[in-house]
Write an enzyme that holds these catalytic residues in place. Sequence first.
Site, PDB file in Angstrom:
ATOM      1  N   ARG A 142     -10.218  19.566  41.645  1.00  0.00           N
ATOM      2  CA  ARG A 142     -10.335  18.117  40.951  1.00  0.00           C
ATOM      3  C   ARG A 142      -9.357  17.413  41.375  1.00  0.00           C
ATOM      4  O   ARG A 142      -9.685  16.311  41.554  1.00  0.00           O
ATOM      5  CB  ARG A 142     -10.198  18.287  39.473  1.00  0.00           C
ATOM      6  CG  ARG A 142     -10.592  16.980  38.805  1.00  0.00           C
ATOM      7  CD  ARG A 142     -10.610  17.345  37.105  1.00  0.00           C
ATOM      8  NE  ARG A 142     -11.446  16.468  36.378  1.00  0.00           N
ATOM      9  CZ  ARG A 142     -10.962  15.597  35.708  1.00  0.00           C
ATOM     10  NH1 ARG A 142      -9.587  15.455  35.477  1.00  0.00           N
ATOM     11  NH2 ARG A 142     -11.666  14.701  35.172  1.00  0.00           N
TER      12      ARG A 142
ATOM     13  N   GLN B 221     -18.111  16.322  31.265  1.00  0.00           N
ATOM     14  CA  GLN B 221     -18.729  16.862  32.636  1.00  0.00           C
ATOM     15  C   GLN B 221     -19.455  18.215  32.223  1.00  0.00           C
ATOM     16  O   GLN B 221     -20.603  18.418  32.652  1.00  0.00           O
ATOM     17  CB  GLN B 221     -17.661  16.907  33.796  1.00  0.00           C
ATOM     18  CG  GLN B 221     -17.400  15.624  34.037  1.00  0.00           C
ATOM     19  CD  GLN B 221     -16.311  15.772  35.195  1.00  0.00           C
ATOM     20  OE1 GLN B 221     -15.372  16.173  35.070  1.00  0.00           O
ATOM     21  NE2 GLN B 221     -16.567  14.592  36.309  1.00  0.00           N
TER      22      GLN B 221
ATOM     23  N   ILE C 148     -12.870   9.428  37.068  1.00  0.00           N
ATOM     24  CA  ILE C 148     -13.462  10.813  37.027  1.00  0.00           C
ATOM     25  C   ILE C 148     -13.587  11.102  35.635  1.00  0.00           C
ATOM     26  O   ILE C 148     -12.750  11.165  34.917  1.00  0.00           O
ATOM     27  CB  ILE C 148     -12.492  11.693  37.617  1.00  0.00           C
ATOM     28  CG1 ILE C 148     -12.067  11.545  39.115  1.00  0.00           C
ATOM     29  CG2 ILE C 148     -13.109  13.156  37.847  1.00  0.00           C
ATOM     30  CD1 ILE C 148     -10.908  12.556  39.673  1.00  0.00           C
ATOM     31  N   SER C 149     -14.719  11.385  35.170  1.00  0.00           N
ATOM     32  CA  SER C 149     -15.056  11.452  33.679  1.00  0.00           C
ATOM     33  C   SER C 149     -14.321  12.773  33.299  1.00  0.00           C
ATOM     34  O   SER C 149     -13.629  13.604  33.943  1.00  0.00           O
ATOM     35  CB  SER C 149     -16.442  11.781  33.450  1.00  0.00           C
ATOM     36  OG  SER C 149     -17.153  10.569  34.210  1.00  0.00           O
ATOM     37  N   ALA C 150     -14.073  12.846  31.746  1.00  0.00           N
ATOM     38  CA  ALA C 150     -13.209  13.919  31.139  1.00  0.00           C
ATOM     39  C   ALA C 150     -14.179  15.065  31.432  1.00  0.00           C
ATOM     40  O   ALA C 150     -14.995  15.314  31.499  1.00  0.00           O
ATOM     41  CB  ALA C 150     -13.313  13.515  29.701  1.00  0.00           C
TER      42      ALA C 150
END
Length: 412
Positions: free
Chosen positions: A43, A82, A76-78
């Site tokens: 990530r 996701q 960047i989504s949580a």
Amino acid sequence: MSVSPDVQDHVPERVRQQLVDQLIARGWIKQPAVAAAFTAVPRHLFAPDGTSLEAAYANDTVVTRRGPDGKATSSISAPWLQAYMIETARLKPGARVLEIGSGGYNAALLAEVVGAAGTVVTVDIDAQVVANARTGLVRAGYPQVKVICADGEHGYADAGPYDAVIVTVETSDVPPAWIQQLAPDGVLVIPLRMRGHTRCLTLQTDGDHLVAAAALQCGFVSMQGHGRDPVRRVPLRGDDAVLVLDDPTTHVDEDALRAALDKPGVQQWSTVTVALDDGSAFESVHLWLASQPRPYGILTVDREKTVGLLDPQDRFFCPTLLTDDSFAYLTLQKQDAETWRFGAHGYGPAAGTLVADLVDLLTVWDEQHRGGSGPLITVHPAGTRLPESSGLQLLVPRRYTTTAITWPGHKL
Ligand SMILES: C[S@@+](CC[C@H](N)C(=O)[O-])C[C@H]1O[C@@H](n2cnc3c(N)ncnc32)[C@H](O)[C@@H]1O
């Protein structure tokens, strides 16, 4: 994007594993293929330069782009969200997926889940986001993901039909392309805004409409491009207290609402109690209050700057009943260490009626809907005549679709 030496050693794997363990322990990851994807994808390679490993692997959003007003336009989504979206899409190896709204990380997770035989296409409207996503995907080992720079409203027909279309940007409507490009049993996972409240819906086709198999409260950056549809913001005390309106037909007298705050308010308590950690009760009661066929808004406040004036249950998304010149919002009062009770607090000439109505609605929710499976949410082509509903039904009309929120079996 440069990677510092300590990030290139084995430390990221350890922090990443902690995140995966946390997502499994909290129930966000249940499927082994999704756990494997979160374990495999680095990530931190998709986070902006200077992001610490702790921030890159926290169970939280990482903002990657901001607009001129400082508001996030890309992130960047949580990870919990996701994981939820990927699990609810029920992807098999070899599946074809379209992601609307890029960043690279989520597309890499999807690529892991669908494997070498699968297809992942991701579309973003922002050329810089597209460039960063491409770089990150190549560096992380997912060059096969196709990253397209375009308005995602039109989908990407060339690689369809898709087993899943996963929308990672908040939208108020469901453009036809997303439905047309779905395979017959395909799943559309979409953060749909209804009366200011956004729910991640897992939609499947049923004849001429879509039915939500699941709904979860969530937040995303807003859609840009053709589908841009911002809410209306009515400042009540500058930016410290703002009334958010998501229904173009709702009329309010802004000056009268502001003036109402200068006079004493009206308070009424219900007998309905809740535990602070009962997130599903708050999700349910919010949607229940939003579903009422009457003028509705959302109060959002800076708590510190509105002490003694406003005390909403939720500082970002507080359900609020309205008339032209008055409003009443949901509030909470501590009873004991575990229990809080709901109430209503309002201002303006009609505040007495509004707080009484809100308390009545809380009682009905408690007696008839609390703990239930929630409302049925269906999405229909705009202009469709819907059959008479036996329950309470709110229609949310938009350009392409009308969403129906139906509370079955509701007795008045
Ligand atoms: C929350 S971010 C996407 C996160 C990403 N899926 C990830 O890997 O976590 C939302 C993205 O949607 C993009 N976006 C906004 N409006 C769009 C549109 N009409 N079409 C395509 N992308 C759009 C923004 O530029 C932003 O990058």
